[in-house]
Design an enzyme around this catalytic site. Structure first.
Site, short mmCIF file in Angstrom:
data_model
loop_
_atom_site.label_atom_id
_atom_site.label_comp_id
_atom_site.label_asym_id
_atom_site.label_seq_id
_atom_site.Cartn_x
_atom_site.Cartn_y
_atom_site.Cartn_z
N THR A 83 0.66 -1.19 -0.01
CA THR A 83 0.13 0.04 0.13
C THR A 83 0.92 1.01 -0.09
OG1 THR A 83 -1.54 -1.49 1.17
CG2 THR A 83 -1.76 1.24 1.21
N LYS A 122 -0.70 4.66 9.10
CA LYS A 122 0.04 5.02 7.66
C LYS A 122 -0.96 5.02 6.39
CE LYS A 122 1.73 2.33 5.05
NZ LYS A 122 1.32 1.41 3.83
N LYS A 176 -7.30 0.80 -3.24
CA LYS A 176 -6.71 -0.16 -2.00
C LYS A 176 -6.86 0.83 -0.70
CE LYS A 176 -5.11 -2.70 0.95
NZ LYS A 176 -3.45 -2.92 1.11
#
Length: 280
Positions: free
Chosen positions: A88, A232, A164
């Site tokens: 990611t 994150k 995503k």
């Protein structure tokens, strides 16, 4: 196919094993040097970039930059190789990678995945793929070994990264929704297991609700996907929203709650530990 891998964390190890099981030749580089049965460990990232494709499973933009871009690995990649980033990363960095690979004459594909390490081990990942059709078609045998379905996000690689990030954002919203529902129902005498039985068999039967309701019901937040990584990803979602010129209130709420979870010292616990902060 001859496949390189860069990054052998929990997800990368499971993926490497499945590639070997499917008959692919796999060479890998990992910062820790941890071996995987059937995988040839190489001395440098550049050495992993000499086959038909190289899969990158590094944790974030900065690690990819330090491992691949700053040492000049891109220029050392074998001509004709396809570079596939499966972790990611930010949408902005994906755009940067597209431009850098085009300048180097290397095909680039974004292919982040949906699924925890146990899903990866079963070869049942959902793979979100963005990139040039000729490159993504070539990768078919690779994706067949890793996932149960490939989702075509189009020819623009960053679209897969946006998808995503949006999916991970929605998972955290589901976790927080269940936690807040538990606050209401337990305050009125209903056990969380009974409430989860209700919602899983009526309104919310998806995998995210199934997986995380069980974790919340047990109150056991052992690492699966760390809260620090969840934070994150929510930062990436916040950045993407800003780039789109929008303010997303639900995103802001879960971003703040995940930050509080990490600040509470739970960064290495599963990201669903966010629920414990809400329930108290």
């Amino acid at each position: 196919m001859n496949i390189g891998m860069i990054g052998l964390g929990a997800m990368g190890q499971a993926m490497a094993r499945n590639l070997v099981k499917a008959g692919h030749s796999v060479k890998a580089w990992n910062r820790s040097g941890s071996p995987v049965d059937g995988v040839t460990m190489v001395a440098s990232p550049a050495d992993a970039c000499q086959g038909d494709a190289v899969l990158t499973m590094l944790s974030d933009d900065s690690v990819i930059r330090s491992v691949l871009l700053e040492p000049g690995v891109l220029s050392a990649m074998k001509p004709g190789l396809i570079h596939v980033v499966m972790s990611t990363i930010s949408v902005a960095f994906a755009h940067e990678l597209v431009a850098l690979h085009a300048a180097a004459g290397i095909d680039y594909v974004s292919a982040p995945v949906l699924g925890r390490p146990d899903v990866a081990a079963k070869g049942e990942l959902n793979i979100l793929v963005g990139g040039a059709p000729h490159a993504t078609a070539t990768l078919g045998p690779v994706f067949d070994a890793l996932g149960k379905r490939v989702w075509d996000m189009g020819a623009d690689a960053p679209a897969a990264n946006a998808a995503k990030i949006a999916c991970n954002m929605m998972i955290t919203m589901a976790i927080e929704a269940m936690a807040e529902a538990v606050v209401l129902t337990e305050a009125n005498g209903l056990a969380r297991e009974s409430f989860f039985d209700l919602i899983l068999n009526t309104l919310f039967g998806s995998r995210s609700y199934q997986v995380y309701s069980a974790i919340i019901a047990a109150g056991q937040y052992e690492p699966g996907f760390k809260a620090s990584l969840g934070l994150k990803d929510l930062r990436l979602a916040t950045e993407a929203a800003g780039q789109a010129g929008r303010s997303l209130p639900m995103l802001a709420a879960v971003h703040g709650q995940m930050a509080a979870t990490v600040d509470a010292g739970w960064g290495d616990r599963d990201w669903s530990a966010m629920a414990a902060l809400t329930i108290g």
